[in-house]
Design a protein around this motif. Structure first.
Motif, mmCIF file in Angstrom:
data_model
loop_
_atom_site.group_PDB
_atom_site.id
_atom_site.type_symbol
_atom_site.label_atom_id
_atom_site.label_comp_id
_atom_site.label_asym_id
_atom_site.label_seq_id
_atom_site.Cartn_x
_atom_site.Cartn_y
_atom_site.Cartn_z
ATOM 1 N N GLY A 331 0.789 -1.221 0.000
ATOM 2 C CA GLY A 331 0.000 0.000 0.000
ATOM 3 C C GLY A 331 0.821 1.270 0.000
ATOM 4 N N MET A 332 2.147 1.128 -0.066
ATOM 5 C CA MET A 332 3.029 2.296 -0.075
ATOM 6 C C MET A 332 3.587 2.528 -1.468
ATOM 7 N N GLU A 335 8.989 5.260 -2.832
ATOM 8 C CA GLU A 335 9.789 6.183 -2.026
ATOM 9 C C GLU A 335 9.518 5.974 -0.532
ATOM 10 N N THR A 336 8.257 5.850 -0.185
ATOM 11 C CA THR A 336 7.892 5.647 1.222
ATOM 12 C C THR A 336 8.406 4.306 1.729
ATOM 13 N N PHE A 337 8.247 3.268 0.923
ATOM 14 C CA PHE A 337 8.726 1.939 1.309
ATOM 15 C C PHE A 337 10.218 1.971 1.582
ATOM 16 N N ALA A 338 10.992 2.535 0.657
ATOM 17 C CA ALA A 338 12.447 2.567 0.810
ATOM 18 C C ALA A 338 12.868 3.398 2.023
ATOM 19 N N GLY A 361 6.088 1.551 -7.748
ATOM 20 C CA GLY A 361 5.489 0.310 -7.269
ATOM 21 C C GLY A 361 6.493 -0.810 -7.106
ATOM 22 N N HIS A 362 7.777 -0.498 -7.363
ATOM 23 C CA HIS A 362 8.846 -1.482 -7.220
ATOM 24 C C HIS A 362 10.024 -0.848 -6.494
ATOM 25 N N VAL A 363 10.936 -1.683 -6.032
ATOM 26 C CA VAL A 363 12.217 -1.214 -5.518
ATOM 27 C C VAL A 363 13.316 -2.072 -6.136
ATOM 28 N N ARG A 364 14.491 -1.469 -6.277
ATOM 29 C CA ARG A 364 15.628 -2.240 -6.781
ATOM 30 C C ARG A 364 16.463 -2.739 -5.612
ATOM 31 N N PHE A 384 9.950 -6.363 8.412
ATOM 32 C CA PHE A 384 9.340 -5.080 8.052
ATOM 33 C C PHE A 384 8.005 -5.303 7.349
ATOM 34 N N VAL A 385 7.978 -6.206 6.395
ATOM 35 C CA VAL A 385 6.753 -6.474 5.634
ATOM 36 C C VAL A 385 5.678 -7.078 6.536
#
Length: 388
Positions: A331-332, A335-338, A361-364, A384-385
């Motif tokens: 739901g993040m 940028e917020t997730f990272a 919607g993705h992170v590297r 965290f998840v």
């Protein structure tokens, strides 16, 4: 007399800073941080390569080389490209040794673009591509690859984006940040678009040695494409030589001569010491490359399985050393997730939108770090998840 508010050129002032460096710099002063952010091998440059550089200094090789690089190195590059890519280049007139692959891309764009020329830039992609097009006076035209196609751009998308100002298509395969790799058939379809519209392919092949489950094909090796391809590569990834800043570019003679003009005025030549190291790497580095590739494959399999198990769907990359999991289920935004992952669990990943809007919607996550570090990072990410 009026004072200028800014001496910066408009096109420089409006450039966005690197989204990768933003998160890398944010860790300064933080303790117990595990970085999956920067795409840099955790291996040390092989000893024989380092030793060759040391010996070059001891033997007094401290002067400039030819602008295009040591002929002996260019001959070794030509042999390597012929053996691995199955493409023949004249080392005297079609190969330039550069300060990393980044300079190769820069001088290639500056050599081919007139003001207003368009370059189709396939995103998600490395952060420098569109800015370098802009700095060269061109106009980047973004073509978004889709996650439903495993982030492989479709030839129809490129065809639809071509205009009478289009000069080139810019592609990286295996891709940074997604790890996706175009098949030979997919490359042939893209090559047909280039042929129909008389376009150049600027092919960033820096990850060509880091391919895990398939055979590698260069755009230059596609039938009829050598004269329409600028092949960029280097030593940073496959020989763990990031800090040496050594790359090269292979291209038709006319384009090479244009690039060499820019290179000789801006750079003069790549580091002599680094060139001696690169020569040793090409001659005797295959075993080290294979060992590093084997380790990356193991890490890839582990991190992909871990990310999927914790509920972050992840495409299995075919090359490079990056995964690009979806974080939409949290739901993040990326940028917020990272940011929260760094603050709460001390793990660095890069927001997907740093590589273009299609990366949202993705992170590297880079797996160019030790297995023990990866295991701890996955433990923290899972925690965290689960909290979410």
């Amino acid at each position: 007399m009026a004072i200028k508010t800014s001496y910066l050129a408009n096109h420089v002032r409006t450039l966005k800073p690197s989204g990768i460096r933003k998160f890398f710099d944010a860790t300064a002063g933080m303790k117990d941080v595990i970085s999956l952010g920067v795409g840099e091998p955790d291996f040390v440059t092989p000893w024989n390569v380092r030793e060759a550089a040391i010996l070059s200094l001891e033997d007094g090789y401290t002067s400039y080389t030819a602008n295009a690089g040591m002929l002996e190195l260019r001959e070794a590059i030509a042999k390597y490209v012929d053996d691995y890519y199955c493409v023949s280049y004249d080392p005297e007139h079609e190969i330039t040794v550069t300060v990393g692959a980044s300079e190769a891309i820069d001088i290639a764009l500056r050599a081919i673009l007139d003001p207003g020329d368009e370059v189709l830039v396939v995103e998600p992609c490395f952060v420098s591509y569109a800015p370098l097009v802009t700095l060269a006076g061109g106009v980047p035209v973004i073509v978004e690859s889709k996650k439903e196609n495993d982030f492989k751009v479709q030839s129809e998308q490129l065809e639809a984006a071509v205009t009478d100002r289009t000069k080139a298509i810019m592609i990286c395969s295996p891709n940074n940040p997604t790890g996706s790799m175009l098949s030979k058939r997919e490359m042939e379809q893209i090559a047909n678009v280039a042929k129909r519209h008389d376009l150049l392919i600027l092919s960033d092949e820096i990850y060509a040695e880091l391919v895990y489950d398939d055979l590698y094909t260069s755009f230059a090796a596609i039938d009829g494409m050598k004269d329409q391809t600028i092949l960029v590569s280097g030593f940073s990834k496959d020989l763990a030589m990031t800090g040496w800043r050594l790359g090269y570019v292979c291209a038709p003679r006319e384009i090479t001569q244009g690039m060499l003009k820019i290179h000789q005025y801006a750079i003069m030549c790549a580091s002599t010491m680094a060139q001696h190291a690169g020569l040793e790497g090409l001659r005797h580095g295959r075993t080290d490359m294979a060992e590093m590739r084997k380790s990356y494959r193991q890490r890839r399999n582990y991190i992909v399985q871990s990310l999927n198990e914790m509920g972050l769907p992840c495409y299995k990359p075919e090359g490079a050393f990056y995964t690009f999991p979806s974080i939409e289920a949290t739901g993040m935004n990326s940028e917020t997730f990272a940011t929260r992952l760094l603050q709460e669990e001390r793990v660095v990943v890069v927001p997907g939108n740093a590589f273009g809007d299609s990366g949202e919607g993705h992170v590297r996550c880079s797996y160019a770090t030790s297995m023990s570090q990866l295991q701890e990072a996955m433990k923290r990410m899972r925690r965290f998840v689960e909290k979410l």
